[in-house]
Design a protein around this motif. Sequence first.
Motif, PDB file in Angstrom:
ATOM      1  N   TYR A 170       0.837  -1.210   0.000  1.00 58.62           N
ATOM      2  CA  TYR A 170       0.000   0.000   0.000  1.00 58.62           C
ATOM      3  C   TYR A 170       0.868   1.256   0.000  1.00 58.62           C
ATOM      4  O   TYR A 170       0.604   2.210  -0.744  1.00 58.62           O
ATOM      5  N   LEU A 171       1.914   1.282   0.823  1.00 60.03           N
ATOM      6  CA  LEU A 171       2.785   2.456   0.904  1.00 60.03           C
ATOM      7  C   LEU A 171       3.562   2.663  -0.394  1.00 60.03           C
ATOM      8  O   LEU A 171       3.781   3.800  -0.825  1.00 60.03           O
ATOM      9  N   VAL A 172       3.982   1.572  -1.017  1.00 58.16           N
ATOM     10  CA  VAL A 172       4.689   1.684  -2.305  1.00 58.16           C
ATOM     11  C   VAL A 172       3.752   2.250  -3.367  1.00 58.16           C
ATOM     12  O   VAL A 172       4.125   3.162  -4.125  1.00 58.16           O
ATOM     13  N   LYS A 173       2.528   1.734  -3.432  1.00 54.93           N
ATOM     14  CA  LYS A 173       1.553   2.256  -4.400  1.00 54.93           C
ATOM     15  C   LYS A 173       1.278   3.737  -4.153  1.00 54.93           C
ATOM     16  O   LYS A 173       1.203   4.535  -5.103  1.00 54.93           O
ATOM     17  N   ASP A 183      13.228   6.404 -11.516  1.00 54.45           N
ATOM     18  CA  ASP A 183      13.756   7.667 -10.988  1.00 54.45           C
ATOM     19  C   ASP A 183      13.118   8.060  -9.656  1.00 54.45           C
ATOM     20  O   ASP A 183      13.562   9.015  -9.016  1.00 54.45           O
ATOM     21  N   ILE A 184      12.083   7.336  -9.255  1.00 57.90           N
ATOM     22  CA  ILE A 184      11.409   7.664  -7.985  1.00 57.90           C
ATOM     23  C   ILE A 184      12.271   7.207  -6.820  1.00 57.90           C
ATOM     24  O   ILE A 184      12.583   6.029  -6.678  1.00 57.90           O
ATOM     25  N   LYS A 185      12.670   8.162  -5.982  1.00 60.08           N
ATOM     26  CA  LYS A 185      13.473   7.858  -4.802  1.00 60.08           C
ATOM     27  C   LYS A 185      12.556   7.507  -3.626  1.00 60.08           C
ATOM     28  O   LYS A 185      11.356   7.772  -3.643  1.00 60.08           O
ATOM     29  N   VAL A 186      13.138   6.922  -2.613  1.00 53.24           N
ATOM     30  CA  VAL A 186      12.360   6.579  -1.416  1.00 53.24           C
ATOM     31  C   VAL A 186      11.781   7.844  -0.791  1.00 53.24           C
ATOM     32  O   VAL A 186      10.620   7.877  -0.365  1.00 53.24           O
ATOM     33  N   LEU A 187      12.586   8.907  -0.767  1.00 55.96           N
ATOM     34  CA  LEU A 187      12.147  10.182  -0.207  1.00 55.96           C
ATOM     35  C   LEU A 187      12.328  11.290  -1.227  1.00 55.96           C
ATOM     36  O   LEU A 187      13.269  11.264  -2.024  1.00 55.96           O
ATOM     37  N   ARG A 238       3.350   5.888  -2.838  1.00 54.80           N
ATOM     38  CA  ARG A 238       4.540   6.653  -3.252  1.00 54.80           C
ATOM     39  C   ARG A 238       4.581   6.817  -4.768  1.00 54.80           C
ATOM     40  O   ARG A 238       4.921   7.891  -5.281  1.00 54.80           O
ATOM     41  N   LEU A 239       4.229   5.778  -5.492  1.00 57.60           N
ATOM     42  CA  LEU A 239       4.204   5.862  -6.956  1.00 57.60           C
ATOM     43  C   LEU A 239       3.156   6.873  -7.415  1.00 57.60           C
ATOM     44  O   LEU A 239       3.388   7.646  -8.362  1.00 57.60           O
ATOM     45  N   GLN A 240       2.021   6.862  -6.764  1.00 54.98           N
ATOM     46  CA  GLN A 240       0.948   7.792  -7.132  1.00 54.98           C
ATOM     47  C   GLN A 240       1.337   9.238  -6.836  1.00 54.98           C
ATOM     48  O   GLN A 240       0.964  10.150  -7.570  1.00 54.98           O
ATOM     49  N   GLU A 241       2.129   9.453  -5.775  1.00 55.16           N
ATOM     50  CA  GLU A 241       2.608  10.799  -5.470  1.00 55.16           C
ATOM     51  C   GLU A 241       3.435  11.368  -6.618  1.00 55.16           C
ATOM     52  O   GLU A 241       3.426  12.574  -6.862  1.00 55.16           O
ATOM     53  N   GLU A 242       4.156  10.491  -7.329  1.00 54.07           N
ATOM     54  CA  GLU A 242       5.045  10.928  -8.408  1.00 54.07           C
ATOM     55  C   GLU A 242       4.375  10.873  -9.777  1.00 54.07           C
ATOM     56  O   GLU A 242       5.058  10.964 -10.799  1.00 54.07           O
ATOM     57  N   GLY A 243       3.060  10.713  -9.811  1.00 55.62           N
ATOM     58  CA  GLY A 243       2.336  10.792 -11.070  1.00 55.62           C
ATOM     59  C   GLY A 243       2.073   9.487 -11.771  1.00 55.62           C
ATOM     60  O   GLY A 243       1.571   9.477 -12.904  1.00 55.62           O
TER      61      GLY A 243
END
Length: 696
Positions: free
Chosen positions: A29-32, A121-125, A34-39
């Motif tokens: 859930y947290l990974v999904k 290119d999506i970083k953890v933070l 994070r991906l959604q935060e980056e578009g």
Amino acid sequence: MSSETLPNLESNPILFIEFSGKADEELIYLVKSRLQEEGLLTLSAESDDTVIIGITTTEEKINVEAKAIRLLKMRQDTQVMEAFDAEQKEKYCDASRPYHDHLGLFSENDRCLLVDRILHDIKVLNEGQMSSNLSRKLDQVKCSYRRKISKKLLSMIKGEDDMDMSDLPTQSLIYVLEKSGYINAVGPIHRTGLKKLIWKKTYGFSINPPVELIHTYYGSEISFYFAWMGFLTRWSFFPAIFGLITYASRWYREDNIMGDAYTPFYGFLTFIWSVIFLKYWKRHEVRLSHRWGVLLGEYEKQKYFFLRPEFHGRLRKSPVTGMMEVHYPSYKRQLKFVVSALITIAMLNAAFWTMIASLNMQGYINPKHDPDRWHEGNKHPFHWPALSKLAEPGQVFDMNTLRCFFPVIIHVAIIFTFNNIYRVIATYLTKWENHQTQLNFSNSLILKRFMFEAFDCYVALFYLAFYERDISKLRTELISVFNIDTVRRLALECIVPMILQRLTRKKTDSKGKKTDDVNSQPYAPLSDQAKLDEYEQFDDYMEILIQFGYATLFASAYPLASSIMIIANLVEIRSDTFKLSFICRKPRSLRCDGLGMWGNLLKGLVTLSALTNCLIFGFTSGQLMEWLPSLYMIDESDHMRFSDNKGWLVIFIIFGAERALLLIKFLVNAIIPDIPEDVMDELERKHYVQEEESRQ
């Protein structure tokens, strides 16, 4: 929507991510999130033993990414290839382009490339972010995601007012999860209609694979391979025809390979052909690179081609941007190259002595074959009596029985084991060398593995040709190795895929009607795609380069090799297409501007073939003796020897002929430019248009 138009981007997944059993629901859930935060958009999820999600993005996000990586597109108003500009995207739209989106802007390959770049290119933070729910979850499961830094750099950062720990970049999220075992696989999704269309256009009787369609679907890395295969097959008809003429002429005259006066000219013609072939392939490669938008300079390739998330080094302030960046000194990598070379040499040494043992057991190494050369005063350094006796009549590997093939089988099994061991070692060494880009990583790995596996394939032939100096043994071994390898490929890459294809067709026929619409049944279940084998291009290239080496390095020993190569290539093109379409997962879309290291290895084989064919002409066989008999003599054991005080002249003729061939190579490369005139015109027009627009 037209059958040649790709489905809507935002409602169809482009990539899939398969989580392992280690990943719990909270982490997924947290990974999904994070991906959604980056578009990115997560469109579908399947769950069997593992959780698999489909990934895509928005039109706006993909346009921004295309601009960021300087994706080259054709402008419709000027007909010039230039870096994509998201603010003026209408200039690049051409709705008539087949197998692109509804605007005629991005192909399936473009979509996979761009979404893949966004994902990796999506970083953890985010930059400036100290922690998040995801980072705390990763800390909880003891998953490392921060780059390691030295105490000296840490104290320097803490001592500067304008910098803090949040300025330090964290690692790629996908890389962190893969490295820690929370993700099993990440890759593009196969489109059912497009992959079947490619197979349909390849399966027929045409020599040329559908290169443009392959590029539209798979990208430049795969399409360059098929373009080269088609180009090589077409050009191979020239040496094949002359090889048949040479063989028929020798058969008509009832001559043998040892003393045929005309066969050497076939070897020389093959060298000249291969030089011209490589030059025109280079021109074709440049033309394709320009058409496909990957004709970039070295700086642009380093900056905009795919960067490896595994790349590590010291963090420093960039001398260009002033931002924090990862830097790795080149001298450290060069020292690692030396260590890699020493380990490879040690492995090659083991392979060499394995070959010597095999040749002894086959009866090829025996002082009795040439008693004037090998006697008590000059013992054969590679003769092992205990093994050589096994090939004598009545022994376990009797040369006159089928048991003589056992040493060959044992040798092949040992070499196969060596290759698998070295594959692991070479991959480890290349990772240890710490290359920044995927292109450099691949080139270094290709060089190591090719040098090792080519040595295994050619060393016995070189030994028989230039140490034993026996063209009959060379020809026997070459024909055996070449033909057996070809039959193996025909069996494994034609018959087996045909059986699998028939089974696949029965399954698909039972599910519904056939159609050529690329949007019908857009993709197979993600769980099925995740179970497919990962595609490895190395073996495909390796087989063809080894085959090319057989046909060029020893051309005058086996003139029929080019004819067999044509048949084998036609089978290879179809079997590789089938493998890509139905057996393997769709490979990642990576940009490249040609064959890369494989092209350099081809040049090396061609250059070496000048020497090998000249040595066969005057040193291994009696072919030169047919033209200049005064330079040679026949001893009491019926072996050819140099006449007294004439050896220097033979050496002079051999190396003089080799220098003459290399001079022809130099002249061909000097006279024929690498860049075709039409491409040069388009590049000059691009420069002219850019200058005119800058003045406005």
